[in-house]
Motif scaffolding. Structure first.
Motif, PDB file in Angstrom:
ATOM      1  N   ASP A 108      48.729  27.899  40.902  1.00 43.07           N
ATOM      2  CA  ASP A 108      47.919  29.083  41.169  1.00 43.07           C
ATOM      3  C   ASP A 108      48.777  30.325  40.931  1.00 43.07           C
ATOM      4  O   ASP A 108      49.998  30.235  40.806  1.00 43.07           O
ATOM      5  N   TRP A 124      45.016  39.648  43.866  1.00 43.48           N
ATOM      6  CA  TRP A 124      44.160  38.501  44.147  1.00 43.48           C
ATOM      7  C   TRP A 124      44.943  37.213  43.995  1.00 43.48           C
ATOM      8  O   TRP A 124      45.913  37.138  43.246  1.00 43.48           O
ATOM      9  N   HIS A 126      44.550  33.685  42.449  1.00 43.45           N
ATOM     10  CA  HIS A 126      43.736  33.012  41.436  1.00 43.45           C
ATOM     11  C   HIS A 126      43.991  31.508  41.525  1.00 43.45           C
ATOM     12  O   HIS A 126      45.115  31.056  41.337  1.00 43.45           O
ATOM     13  N   GLY A 131      37.140  26.971  42.453  1.00 40.43           N
ATOM     14  CA  GLY A 131      37.252  27.787  43.657  1.00 40.43           C
ATOM     15  C   GLY A 131      37.195  29.256  43.298  1.00 40.43           C
ATOM     16  O   GLY A 131      37.552  29.657  42.197  1.00 40.43           O
ATOM     17  N   ASP A 132      36.697  30.011  44.214  1.00 37.90           N
ATOM     18  CA  ASP A 132      36.606  31.448  44.005  1.00 37.90           C
ATOM     19  C   ASP A 132      37.941  32.100  44.302  1.00 37.90           C
ATOM     20  O   ASP A 132      38.606  31.764  45.289  1.00 37.90           O
ATOM     21  N   ASP A 133      38.326  33.040  43.462  1.00 42.52           N
ATOM     22  CA  ASP A 133      39.539  33.796  43.709  1.00 42.52           C
ATOM     23  C   ASP A 133      39.369  34.601  44.998  1.00 42.52           C
ATOM     24  O   ASP A 133      38.250  34.916  45.401  1.00 42.52           O
ATOM     25  N   GLU A 134      40.492  34.943  45.635  1.00 39.24           N
ATOM     26  CA  GLU A 134      40.459  35.662  46.900  1.00 39.24           C
ATOM     27  C   GLU A 134      41.351  36.885  46.837  1.00 39.24           C
ATOM     28  O   GLU A 134      42.477  36.803  46.352  1.00 39.24           O
TER      29      GLU A 134
END
Length: 151
Positions: A108, A124, A126, A131-134
């Motif tokens: 990641d 962010w 990644h 999965g959604d990035d945060e």
């Protein structure tokens, strides 16, 4: 957070790094700086504009190890095998929807989403798999204060 505020927070790390290098030959801060011109070359090559706070940090403190985060250096050294900013992003994000600035160590990355050729200020996380990035920080200096200055 402004660069001078971050620099004040980073003073203990910089002091430990200098002491560790003197005593053991190992620094907690590599300090692989880049000039504004070198950063501009990378921006042109990647076709994006990097955030101002990120660029100011790289000019002053540099890439490589910085406390508990290893940042991709802007300028590669000859003995390296592709861990510079351009090489990593050419391989991992050729569509330029994201610019990775640090590997998390799990495949990641931490970095900046890109909109219309400009990196957002926020950092962010990644995910390399589904999965959604945060979002992890409002800007690069806040990200480093939270992740590089503390274990």
């Amino acid at each position: 957070m402004e660069l001078h505020e971050f620099a004040a927070l980073a003073e203990p790390l910089l002091a430990r790094s200098a002491a560790g290098e003197a005593e053991h030959g190992f620094a907690l801060v590599e300090g692989r700086t880049a000039t504004a011109d070198e950063i501009a070359v990378v921006e042109r090559r990647l076709g994006i504009a990097l955030p101002e706070k990120y660029k100011a940090f790289i000019v002053r403190f540099g890439g490589g190890m910085f406390g508990y985060v290893e940042l991709f250096p802007v300028v590669a050294e000859p003995q390296e095998y592709g861990d510079d900013l351009c090489t990593v992003n050419d391989q991992e994000f050729p569509d330029r929807s994201f610019v990775a600035v640090a590997a998390v160590g799990t495949g990641d990355h931490w970095g900046f989403p890109v909109e219309d050729g400009r990196c957002l200020e926020q950092v962010w996380f990644h995910f390399h798999a589904a999965g959604d990035d945060e979002i992890v920080a409002a800007d690069f200096l806040k990200f480093l204060a939270a992740h590089a200055l503390r274990p």
